[in-house]
Design a protein around this motif. Structure first.
Motif, PDB file in Angstrom:
ATOM      1  N   ILE A 196       0.871  -1.173   0.000  1.00  0.00           N
ATOM      2  CA  ILE A 196       0.000   0.000   0.000  1.00  0.00           C
ATOM      3  C   ILE A 196       0.910   1.225   0.000  1.00  0.00           C
ATOM      4  N   LEU A 197       1.041   1.834  -1.177  1.00  0.00           N
ATOM      5  CA  LEU A 197       1.982   2.945  -1.310  1.00  0.00           C
ATOM      6  C   LEU A 197       1.340   4.240  -0.822  1.00  0.00           C
ATOM      7  N   GLY A 198       2.131   5.040  -0.150  1.00  0.00           N
ATOM      8  CA  GLY A 198       1.653   6.338   0.327  1.00  0.00           C
ATOM      9  C   GLY A 198       1.730   7.355  -0.805  1.00  0.00           C
ATOM     10  N   PRO A 199       1.401   8.623  -0.510  1.00  0.00           N
ATOM     11  CA  PRO A 199       1.402   9.645  -1.563  1.00  0.00           C
ATOM     12  C   PRO A 199       2.798   9.967  -2.084  1.00  0.00           C
ATOM     13  N   ARG A 200       3.842   9.742  -1.275  1.00  0.00           N
ATOM     14  CA  ARG A 200       5.202  10.084  -1.723  1.00  0.00           C
ATOM     15  C   ARG A 200       6.006   8.807  -1.904  1.00  0.00           C
ATOM     16  N   TYR A 201       6.904   8.810  -2.884  1.00  0.00           N
ATOM     17  CA  TYR A 201       7.771   7.641  -3.088  1.00  0.00           C
ATOM     18  C   TYR A 201       9.215   8.063  -2.840  1.00  0.00           C
ATOM     19  N   LYS A 202       9.775   8.879  -3.763  1.00  0.00           N
ATOM     20  CA  LYS A 202      11.176   9.281  -3.587  1.00  0.00           C
ATOM     21  C   LYS A 202      11.365  10.056  -2.282  1.00  0.00           C
ATOM     22  N   GLY A 203      10.410  10.969  -1.999  1.00  0.00           N
ATOM     23  CA  GLY A 203      10.519  11.793  -0.789  1.00  0.00           C
ATOM     24  C   GLY A 203      10.538  10.934   0.464  1.00  0.00           C
ATOM     25  N   LEU A 204       9.681   9.927   0.479  1.00  0.00           N
ATOM     26  CA  LEU A 204       9.606   9.041   1.647  1.00  0.00           C
ATOM     27  C   LEU A 204      10.903   8.242   1.785  1.00  0.00           C
ATOM     28  N   LEU A 205      11.405   7.745   0.646  1.00  0.00           N
ATOM     29  CA  LEU A 205      12.635   6.951   0.697  1.00  0.00           C
ATOM     30  C   LEU A 205      13.823   7.817   1.120  1.00  0.00           C
ATOM     31  N   ASP A 206      13.818   9.087   0.709  1.00  0.00           N
ATOM     32  CA  ASP A 206      14.863  10.021   1.168  1.00  0.00           C
ATOM     33  C   ASP A 206      14.790  10.188   2.682  1.00  0.00           C
ATOM     34  N   ASP A 207      13.556  10.316   3.200  1.00  0.00           N
ATOM     35  CA  ASP A 207      13.385  10.464   4.656  1.00  0.00           C
ATOM     36  C   ASP A 207      13.965   9.253   5.388  1.00  0.00           C
ATOM     37  N   ILE A 208      13.672   8.060   4.838  1.00  0.00           N
ATOM     38  CA  ILE A 208      14.091   6.829   5.525  1.00  0.00           C
ATOM     39  C   ILE A 208      15.599   6.612   5.400  1.00  0.00           C
ATOM     40  N   PHE A 209      16.104   6.697   4.154  1.00  0.00           N
ATOM     41  CA  PHE A 209      17.491   6.281   3.918  1.00  0.00           C
ATOM     42  C   PHE A 209      18.515   7.394   4.128  1.00  0.00           C
ATOM     43  N   HIS A 210      18.125   8.644   3.839  1.00  0.00           N
ATOM     44  CA  HIS A 210      19.127   9.712   3.907  1.00  0.00           C
ATOM     45  C   HIS A 210      18.932  10.609   5.124  1.00  0.00           C
ATOM     46  N   LYS A 211      17.691  11.119   5.292  1.00  0.00           N
ATOM     47  CA  LYS A 211      17.466  12.008   6.443  1.00  0.00           C
ATOM     48  C   LYS A 211      17.309  11.201   7.723  1.00  0.00           C
ATOM     49  N   LYS A 212      16.970   9.925   7.579  1.00  0.00           N
ATOM     50  CA  LYS A 212      16.783   9.015   8.714  1.00  0.00           C
ATOM     51  C   LYS A 212      15.776   9.560   9.729  1.00  0.00           C
ATOM     52  N   ILE A 213      14.606   9.955   9.195  1.00  0.00           N
ATOM     53  CA  ILE A 213      13.528  10.404  10.077  1.00  0.00           C
ATOM     54  C   ILE A 213      12.293   9.544   9.814  1.00  0.00           C
ATOM     55  N   VAL A 214      11.435   9.433  10.816  1.00  0.00           N
ATOM     56  CA  VAL A 214      10.183   8.704  10.631  1.00  0.00           C
ATOM     57  C   VAL A 214       9.160   9.721  10.121  1.00  0.00           C
ATOM     58  N   ALA A 215       8.690   9.510   8.882  1.00  0.00           N
ATOM     59  CA  ALA A 215       7.790  10.481   8.252  1.00  0.00           C
ATOM     60  C   ALA A 215       6.364  10.322   8.781  1.00  0.00           C
ATOM     61  N   ASP A 216       5.520  11.331   8.532  1.00  0.00           N
ATOM     62  CA  ASP A 216       4.114  11.242   8.951  1.00  0.00           C
ATOM     63  C   ASP A 216       3.334  10.304   8.035  1.00  0.00           C
ATOM     64  N   ASP A 217       3.684  10.331   6.734  1.00  0.00           N
ATOM     65  CA  ASP A 217       3.027   9.415   5.799  1.00  0.00           C
ATOM     66  C   ASP A 217       3.954   8.220   5.613  1.00  0.00           C
ATOM     67  N   PHE A 218       3.400   7.058   5.324  1.00  0.00           N
ATOM     68  CA  PHE A 218       4.296   5.936   5.032  1.00  0.00           C
ATOM     69  C   PHE A 218       3.627   4.918   4.136  1.00  0.00           C
ATOM     70  N   SER A 219       4.454   4.011   3.606  1.00  0.00           N
ATOM     71  CA  SER A 219       3.960   2.930   2.765  1.00  0.00           C
ATOM     72  C   SER A 219       3.962   1.658   3.596  1.00  0.00           C
ATOM     73  N   LEU A 220       3.040   0.743   3.281  1.00  0.00           N
ATOM     74  CA  LEU A 220       2.886  -0.455   4.105  1.00  0.00           C
ATOM     75  C   LEU A 220       2.957  -1.719   3.264  1.00  0.00           C
ATOM     76  N   TYR A 221       3.467  -2.764   3.886  1.00  0.00           N
ATOM     77  CA  TYR A 221       3.317  -4.098   3.314  1.00  0.00           C
ATOM     78  C   TYR A 221       2.316  -4.803   4.231  1.00  0.00           C
ATOM     79  N   LEU A 222       1.208  -5.275   3.681  1.00  0.00           N
ATOM     80  CA  LEU A 222       0.197  -5.953   4.500  1.00  0.00           C
ATOM     81  C   LEU A 222       0.107  -7.419   4.075  1.00  0.00           C
ATOM     82  N   HIS A 223       0.392  -8.285   5.028  1.00  0.00           N
ATOM     83  CA  HIS A 223       0.421  -9.725   4.763  1.00  0.00           C
ATOM     84  C   HIS A 223      -0.866 -10.347   5.287  1.00  0.00           C
ATOM     85  N   MET A 224      -1.579 -11.072   4.412  1.00  0.00           N
ATOM     86  CA  MET A 224      -2.841 -11.694   4.825  1.00  0.00           C
ATOM     87  C   MET A 224      -2.793 -13.182   4.466  1.00  0.00           C
ATOM     88  N   PRO A 225      -1.979 -13.957   5.207  1.00  0.00           N
ATOM     89  CA  PRO A 225      -1.752 -15.358   4.832  1.00  0.00           C
ATOM     90  C   PRO A 225      -2.989 -16.232   4.971  1.00  0.00           C
TER      91      PRO A 225
END
Ligand SMILES: Cc1cc2nc3c(=O)[nH]c(=O)nc-3n(C[C@H](O)[C@H](O)[C@H](O)COP(=O)(O)OP(=O)(O)OC[C@H]3O[C@@H](n4cnc5c(N)ncnc54)[C@H](O)[C@@H]3O)c2cc1C
Length: 375
Positions: free
Chosen positions: A329-358
């Motif tokens: 489930i992708l959030g509204p931002r892709y590159k911006g979110l990945l920059d937050d995670i990998f470069h700025k190392k901050i937890v953003a307000d919006d995020f993307s999710l992997y939802l597992h329903m086995p």
């Protein structure tokens, strides 16, 4: 010559190494600090629910088959793999979704819903991923690349495959729709990499999925761990859980055994550490024995990102919500979110999710009429 081998840790790495070393005729003992085997594939159980702690997607089933074959056994006699269809359902932030699997016409029809012009680009992209797979997986995956000369030897091939590009820009030269670019470039995230920084060699994950499918182990990934436990025991391996190694004993630059938390010492000809590499150097090997991997070097090393996982069960079923077994489930931002995670190392307000329903594939892992998830 038969060697006494101690393996520290029972993740898939430790279990796979144990079985292969037993197949080669060695005497193997696994020491695991937790109460159960599996490492990141540990299974949490509560109120009739079974939650796989980590891995859920099996993309290279032949690797398990190889281990069982080496032991003179058949993997199918130990655990069952079933295909997931679709492989993934990917949602954009408005709830519109895209499915893909290894049915070429079906995947093209899904691309058509988003951008008909990208069908031709996808075909081209798919064609190139085979060449990347043949070089990056079949030929180079076992190469250790211990020095710069080793790298130089393969540089011309890597340049031809455009490995200097990142996965996102590699995909973007074939696919124009922004959402589809995300759908075909998220794969490095599965192995802790940023699609904007990771070499396009990782585009081969898509080929791997198309060629062998995406599988689920019936009973959950934990059933693979149980299968390993059975195999290793049958092969004569010894397994000790709740047994923490505190130090790898080194003499004259060679590992000669381990010291356990309770002070007991065990001798070995070979010690294999399945614990994380940096953890092993920093915590299990005395600094006087590691000139290269000093605490400082380990502290300055770049590590992949961590993740938060929430495991939850529901007391009703969600069969009409449009969810698949694997949902992204992708959030509204892709590159911006990945920059937050990998470069700025901050937890953003919006995020993307992997939802597992086995429970969609395997209701046996939750009580009747319930659903098990992890996100
Ligand atoms: C949430 C999540 C989802 C994932 N999804 C997938 C997926 O779908 N597909 C996929 O292929 N991969 C997936 N992965 C990655 C995959 O789970 C890991 O790459 C793999 O399980 C790691 O196995 P390992 O053997 O290298 O290490 P680990 O599983 O970490 O095993 C290391 C073991 O060593 C033990 N240990 C450490 N120190 C000591 C000590 N001092 N003494 C004794 N024992 C010790 C630990 O307790 C542990 O059991 C996922 C990972 C996570 C976290």
């Amino acid at each position: 010559m038969k060697k006494r081998i101690i393996i520290i840790g029972s993740g898939f790495g430790g279990l796979g190494a144990a079985s292969r070393l037993l197949s080669a005729g060695h005497d193997v003992t696994i020491l695991e600090k937790r109460d159960k085997l599996g490492g990141r594939a540990y299974v949490y159980e509560q109120d009739g629910f079974k939650f796989d702690g980590g891995p859920t997607v099996i993309t290279a089933p032949f690797m398990f088959d190889d281990i069982w074959n080496a032991a003179g056994k058949k993997r199918e006699d130990y655990f069952d793999l079933v295909p997931c269809d679709p492989f993934y359902r990917i949602f954009d932030h408005t709830g519109k979704s895209f499915d893909y699997n290894n049915d070429h016409e079906f995947t093209l029809s899904e691309i058509e819903k988003w951008n008909p012009e990208d069908k031709a680009g996808y075909e081209k992209f798919l064609g190139t991923t085979k060449a990347i797979f043949d070089k990056g997986f079949t030929e180079l995956a076992d190469e250790p690349f211990l020095n710069f000369t080793d790298m130089l030897k393969v540089a011309p091939d890597l340049i031809k495959l455009q490995s200097y590009k990142n996965v996102y820009s590699y995909v973007s030269q074939f696919i124009k729709n922004e959402f589809l670019r995300q759908a075909f470039s998220f794969h490095p995230l599965l192995v802790g990499g940023n699609p904007f920084d990771t070499t396009s060699i990782y585009a081969m994950i898509h080929y791997l999925e198309r060629e062998w499918g995406v599988h689920y182990a019936l009973g959950g990934t934990g059933s693979i761990v149980h299968a390993f436990e059975k195999l290793i025991t049958e092969q004569g391996g010894k397994i000790h859980t709740s047994t923490e190694v505190e130090e790898i004993i080194v003499k004259n630059g060679k590992a000669v055994g381990v010291r356990l938390e309770d002070g007991e010492k065990l001798d070995a000809d070979v010690v294999v550490s399945n614990a994380d590499v940096a953890f092993t150097y920093k915590n299990l090997i005395n600094p006087s024995h590691r000139k290269k991997y000093t605490d400082r070097k380990l502290a300055n090393t770049k590590y992949s990102m961590s993740l938060f996982v929430i495991y939850f069960g529901t007391d009703k079923q969600y069969r009409d919500t449009g969810l698949a077994h694997h949902n992204i489930i992708l959030g509204p931002r892709y590159k911006g979110l990945l920059d937050d995670i990998f470069h700025k190392k901050i937890v953003a307000d919006d995020f993307s999710l992997y939802l597992h329903m086995p429970t969609l594939t395997d209701p046996s892992i939750a009580p009747d009429g319930h659903e098990g998830f992890y996100v």
